[in-house]
Design an enzyme around this catalytic site. Structure first.
Site, PDB file in Angstrom:
ATOM      1  N   ARG A  82     -24.878  82.533 172.352  1.00 25.69           N
ATOM      2  CA  ARG A  82     -25.687  82.545 171.138  1.00 25.69           C
ATOM      3  C   ARG A  82     -25.409  81.322 170.272  1.00 25.69           C
ATOM      4  O   ARG A  82     -24.325  80.759 170.285  1.00 25.69           O
ATOM      5  CB  ARG A  82     -25.423  83.813 170.325  1.00 25.69           C
ATOM      6  CG  ARG A  82     -25.902  85.056 171.037  1.00 25.69           C
ATOM      7  CD  ARG A  82     -25.562  86.293 170.276  1.00 25.69           C
ATOM      8  NE  ARG A  82     -24.109  86.471 170.243  1.00 25.69           N
ATOM      9  CZ  ARG A  82     -23.505  87.463 169.604  1.00 25.69           C
ATOM     10  NH1 ARG A  82     -24.210  88.361 168.939  1.00 25.69           N
ATOM     11  NH2 ARG A  82     -22.194  87.585 169.625  1.00 25.69           N
TER      12      ARG A  82
ATOM     13  N   ASP B 263     -20.657  84.213 175.623  1.00 24.41           N
ATOM     14  CA  ASP B 263     -21.501  84.298 174.437  1.00 24.41           C
ATOM     15  C   ASP B 263     -22.242  82.981 174.293  1.00 24.41           C
ATOM     16  O   ASP B 263     -21.661  81.975 173.897  1.00 24.41           O
ATOM     17  CB  ASP B 263     -20.652  84.582 173.196  1.00 24.41           C
ATOM     18  CG  ASP B 263     -21.474  84.960 171.981  1.00 24.41           C
ATOM     19  OD1 ASP B 263     -22.685  84.655 171.952  1.00 24.41           O
ATOM     20  OD2 ASP B 263     -20.910  85.555 171.049  1.00 24.41           O
TER      21      ASP B 263
END
Length: 169
Positions: free
Chosen positions: A124, A122
């Site tokens: 993000r 991830d």
């Protein structure tokens, strides 16, 4: 974050107010209903782009349904915000998403599939979401998420999170 433009948008879930922000590199969108300024416990969905779900109507992920449920919950409450971030493929990009699909089809969870394809689980970052919430003077939020990373990251950026709520009707 600089406000670039704003408009009211009629949707099948009611009229939302859209505000386009720009940080010098990427655009982000605040999409909200009702008066959120200086409010507590505002329903908030931080949502990343997903070309497959939102454009191609893929049934291999939940992104489209999560967006619809968030809008329905906000409509029911009469107040809430969705922050749309350009973070395709959990921030790894669309190429990473395409490369991860064979692993996901073998039964791997999406995060593990990204790693198996050579990307971060991830990648993000939710700083833009925190900046937007501050720019719109939201006092505290109830996050519409099952993702603890979103909660932890926004808290680290100084956003008061009064609770979480699952994306179920």
């Amino acid at each position: 974050m600089i406000k670039m433009a704003e408009v009211d948008l009629k949707t099948k879930y009611g009229t939302f107010h859209e505000v386009l922000f720009y940080d010098g590199q990427k655009e982000a969108i605040a999409f909200y209903m009702g008066d959120i300024s200086e409010k507590e416990h505002v329903l908030c969905r931080v949502h990343s782009s997903c070309i497959h779900a939102h454009i191609f109507n893929s049934i291999e992920c939940e992104c489209r349904e999560e967006m619809a449920i968030a809008q329905q919950l906000i409509q029911k409450e009469g107040c809430g915000i969705i922050i749309w971030l350009e973070q395709e493929g959990k921030g790894n990009g669309h190429y990473a998403l395409l490369k991860s699909i064979p692993f996901k089809r073998e039964g791997m969870p999406q995060a593990a599939a990204y790693e198996a394809a050579g990307f971060q689980k991830d990648a993000r970052d939710f700083l833009a979401a925190a900046k937007i919430l501050k720019a719109l003077d939201v006092n505290s939020i109830t996050m519409l998420t099952n993702n603890q990373k979103k909660v932890d990251t926004l808290t680290q950026y100084g956003i008061e999170i009064s609770g979480t709520k699952s994306l179920e009707l």
